[in-house]
Design an enzyme around this catalytic site. Sequence first.
Site, short mmCIF file in Angstrom:
data_model
loop_
_atom_site.label_atom_id
_atom_site.label_comp_id
_atom_site.label_asym_id
_atom_site.label_seq_id
_atom_site.Cartn_x
_atom_site.Cartn_y
_atom_site.Cartn_z
N TYR A 15 0.82 -1.22 0.00
CA TYR A 15 0.00 0.00 0.00
C TYR A 15 0.86 1.27 0.00
O TYR A 15 0.35 2.35 -0.21
CB TYR A 15 -0.94 0.03 1.21
CG TYR A 15 -1.92 -1.12 1.30
CD1 TYR A 15 -2.10 -1.98 0.23
CD2 TYR A 15 -2.67 -1.35 2.44
CE1 TYR A 15 -2.98 -3.04 0.30
CE2 TYR A 15 -3.57 -2.40 2.52
CZ TYR A 15 -3.72 -3.25 1.45
OH TYR A 15 -4.59 -4.29 1.52
N LYS A 41 4.87 -15.26 3.14
CA LYS A 41 4.84 -16.05 1.90
C LYS A 41 6.30 -16.26 1.51
O LYS A 41 6.77 -15.89 0.43
CB LYS A 41 4.04 -15.29 0.83
CG LYS A 41 3.75 -16.09 -0.42
CD LYS A 41 2.73 -17.20 -0.22
CE LYS A 41 2.54 -18.00 -1.50
NZ LYS A 41 1.81 -19.26 -1.29
N ASP A 64 -1.39 -18.60 2.67
CA ASP A 64 -2.49 -19.42 2.14
C ASP A 64 -2.95 -20.45 3.17
O ASP A 64 -4.15 -20.67 3.37
CB ASP A 64 -2.11 -20.07 0.80
CG ASP A 64 -0.64 -20.51 0.73
OD1 ASP A 64 0.13 -20.12 1.63
OD2 ASP A 64 -0.27 -21.23 -0.21
N ASP A 122 -4.61 -7.30 6.31
CA ASP A 122 -5.87 -6.72 5.88
C ASP A 122 -6.86 -7.83 5.51
O ASP A 122 -8.01 -7.87 5.96
CB ASP A 122 -5.60 -5.81 4.66
CG ASP A 122 -6.76 -4.90 4.35
OD1 ASP A 122 -7.74 -4.90 5.11
OD2 ASP A 122 -6.67 -4.16 3.34
N ASP A 142 -10.23 -9.43 7.91
CA ASP A 142 -11.61 -9.45 7.42
C ASP A 142 -12.16 -10.87 7.41
O ASP A 142 -13.31 -11.11 7.74
CB ASP A 142 -11.70 -8.84 6.01
CG ASP A 142 -12.02 -7.36 6.06
OD1 ASP A 142 -11.69 -6.72 7.09
OD2 ASP A 142 -12.59 -6.83 5.08
#
Length: 368
Positions: free
Chosen positions: A141, A189, A221, A245, A249
């Site tokens: 971001y 990752k 994952d 993020d 959620d």
Amino acid sequence: MKKHIVLLPGDGIGKEVINSAKDVLHAIAEEYNHSFSFETHEIGGAAIDLYGTPLPEATVGACKQADAVLLGAVGGPKWDRNPSHLRPERGLLGIRKALDLFANLRPIKGFKNLLHASPLKEEVVAGSDLLIVRELTGGLYFGTPSERRDNGNAVVDTLAYTRKEIERIVDKGFQAAQQRRGQLTSVDKANVLESSKLWREVVEEKKAQYPDVKVDHLLVDAAAMKLITSPTQFDVIVTENLFGDILSDEASVLTGSLGMLPSASLREDGLGLYEPVHGSAPDIAGKGIANPVAMILSTALMLRYSFNLDDEAKVIEDAVQSILDAGFHTGDLQVQDGRIVGTVEMTKLIVDYIKSQNASKCIASCYF
Ligand SMILES: NC(=O)c1ccc[n+]([C@@H]2O[C@H](COP(=O)([O-])OP(=O)(O)OC[C@H]3O[C@@H](n4cnc5c(N)ncnc54)[C@H](O)[C@@H]3O)[C@@H](O)[C@H]2O)c1
């Protein structure tokens, strides 16, 4: 205690739930002899409409002078077609960066009588109690500005982190685990991304400083899968911005609604910005039906993390729990029994409970 709080209502239901936070703080001030002063400023779409920018200088200046900041939510379809520098979300990213709020803490703990409101099986979510520590001011971001190439047919986003940025958030993760059940899961990752390889190196280096914390590593994952198949295995998760993020959620389904999840974004010195995890919910804005609980619980986090008022924070959390246990809830929760109330009535029930000073009767055993 005397504290000055900046309120940033933002857009949509942000403007509604911020009033709930203020009502709760008035009640806490009255009951516990504190003095809270408030100053309201614009951010997001509301600021674009008034000042032509999602983050006016006056908003940043006021937040820098404040003891803490409460934010509702930003965004909405009205501004969806704006160029990226005039998107409401720019205000949110900008204020986090301007205040150097690098650590985002999202506690996720279900309420006993709302277990069936989760789309997951009750036996899977029962007992879930985890904290996601998300890096907030680095990563994708905040990479060098995204670029369109080849006449708009190719794009470049960059994921950049420095060792120092990773170290300070990993420290927060370890410290949070020390205060909880002593288990830290670092999510990355590292089988693909260079940034994740450095992240994992830092976690491995740091663990010697926290011998009382048990650490494991999980690829993002696998973490996404385990969060909904066996959420009780987690205590503290520490991860980078984008992964955090998405995972937070996803974890919101454990509680049955986005409307239940609070968050704290902290700087090294304790200054914090507190906001619900949910967005501006344009589909229900102005209808008076928004769930104010995430905003109210964010207010409790503010009292705990920025002002060290743990008892007062606990009273708010107990009040929320008690009102839900009594069968009151907003319409977003798929609860079979009980009474549906709107934003104002839900807030009043919580405020009345705080004022009744019976909060100590409702103890943590009401959870799960
Ligand atoms: N922190 C923020 O300010 C933030 C976070 C996420 C999204 N957004 C913005 O909000 C806008 C809407 O985004 P979205 O629809 O993807 O996410 P959202 O969180 O606003 O809404 C998702 C769904 O959850 C419901 N919901 C959310 N909060 C609720 C509450 N407190 N009570 C009852 N129901 C609630 C909404 O009605 C909607 O159906 C977009 O412009 C987006 O960019 C802002």
